[in-house]
Design a protein around this motif. Structure first.
Motif, mmCIF file in Angstrom:
data_model
loop_
_atom_site.group_PDB
_atom_site.id
_atom_site.type_symbol
_atom_site.label_atom_id
_atom_site.label_comp_id
_atom_site.label_asym_id
_atom_site.label_seq_id
_atom_site.Cartn_x
_atom_site.Cartn_y
_atom_site.Cartn_z
ATOM 1 N N THR A 60 0.837 -1.207 0.000
ATOM 2 C CA THR A 60 0.000 0.000 0.000
ATOM 3 C C THR A 60 0.871 1.255 0.000
ATOM 4 O O THR A 60 0.587 2.227 -0.706
ATOM 5 N N GLN A 98 -7.476 0.303 -0.426
ATOM 6 C CA GLN A 98 -7.690 -1.040 0.128
ATOM 7 C C GLN A 98 -9.021 -1.133 0.884
ATOM 8 O O GLN A 98 -9.661 -2.171 0.870
ATOM 9 N N ASP A 170 -5.670 -1.404 -5.050
ATOM 10 C CA ASP A 170 -5.077 -2.026 -3.867
ATOM 11 C C ASP A 170 -5.973 -3.157 -3.377
ATOM 12 O O ASP A 170 -7.035 -2.916 -2.803
ATOM 13 N N GLU A 171 -5.559 -4.365 -3.622
ATOM 14 C CA GLU A 171 -6.282 -5.582 -3.241
ATOM 15 C C GLU A 171 -7.766 -5.519 -3.628
ATOM 16 O O GLU A 171 -8.648 -5.676 -2.782
HETATM 17 MG MG LIG Z 1 -2.025 -2.906 1.965
#
Ligand SMILES: [Mg+2]
Ligand SMILES: Nc1ncnc2c1ncn2[C@@H]1O[C@H](COP(=O)(O)OP(=O)(O)OP(=O)(O)O)[C@@H](O)[C@H]1O
Length: 254
Positions: A60, A98, A170-171
């Motif tokens: 991140t 995220q 992010d993810e």
């Molecule tokens: Mg992360």
């Protein structure tokens, strides 16, 4: 699921243009701790790069450095030919954090329209972005009527509506079921085919298979930048999970 139709990225790169991302000797400290150490890498345009590594390794933080929201201690980060964080980049990059936040009291359409208004998007752009993440049937539902995975997809639609050249995700597939994950990856490939660059983080190694190139991180360092095929052949492992572990052991042995 289909990609937005108004497809070509606004600043479509001429051949020989600067890379999507060029990082040199990046160092970042957070909370008094060194969290990124001497990271250098180049990512070409029109590709999908997976950023993989264990929880807390700095994925991140690296993404924040690319989108320009991270204070950087040393080094240079250039994105689409400009210094990361420069004003001109704002509408050229889509960033899905995220923990995506959407407005609970707004419908899916109004959430996406809100972001679209910042970028002068048309009604068609808004509808296309919602269709692209498979939420056409939920367009009239409010944020607080959606599941976790659906909320993530609304966030993705909010990033897509600006028609960005670079998407930093992010993810984005955490908490999604396998069918939805496969659908989203299909969508990512369609976007890359249009010439966009995608940067996707994950700590699930099976997602690495979908990427053109992998950035493997551990404890704030970049261990390797290579394709899934190279990772397999370099380590002699057929499973990417085992290959990543083998790479870590090799590093530790050094
Ligand atoms: Mg992360
Ligand atoms: N706001 C913060 N203040 C201080 N340190 C932080 C902060 N956010 C993250 N860190 C530290 O920076 C390091 C890298 O965190 P980062 O969030 O980049 O990891 P990550 O790889 O994205 O992890 P995850 O897979 O769990 O999301 C961690 O050791 C974490 O403790």
């Amino acid at each position: 699921m289909t990609a937005p139709s108004s497809a070509s990225p606004p600043g479509d790169a001429p051949t020989g243009a600067s890379p999507a991302i060029a990082i040199e000797h990046l160092e970042v400290r957070r909370g008094g701790q060194q969290v990124l150490q001497d990271i250098s890498l180049t990512v070409p345009r029109g590709s999908i790069t997976g950023l993989l590594g264990p929880s807390g390794c700095g994925k991140t933080t690296l993404m924040r450095s690319i989108v320009g929201t991270q204070v950087v201690e040393k080094g240079s980060v250039r994105v689409l030919g400009d210094e990361a964080g420069s004003a001109g980049l704002r509408r050229r990059i889509g960033y899905v954090t995220q923990a995506p936040s959407i407005y609970d009291d707004l419908t899916v359409t109004d959430n996406v329209a809100y972001f679209g208004a910042l970028y002068g998007s048309s009604r068609t752009d808004i509808d296309d972005a919602i269709a692209a993440v498979g939420l056409g049937a939920r367009a009239g539902h409010r944020g607080n009527q959606l599941s976790g995975g659906q909320r993530t997809r609304v966030s993705l639609a909010c990033a897509l509506v600006a028609n960005p050249e670079l998407l930093v995700l992010d993810e984005p597939t955490v908490g999604l079921d396998p069918v939805l994950r496969a659908d989203l990856w299909e969508q990512f490939h369609a976007l890359a085919k249009q010439g966009r660059t995608l940067r996707v983080s994950s700590h699930v190694m099976d997602e690495a298979e979908h990427c053109d190139e992998l950035l493997l991180m551990r404890e704030g360092r970049l261990l390797a930048q290579l394709s899934p095929g190279e990772l397999r052949s370099d380590t002699g492992e057929s499973s990417l999970e085992n290959a990543f572990l083998a790479l870590i052991r090799k590093e530790e042995a050094r």
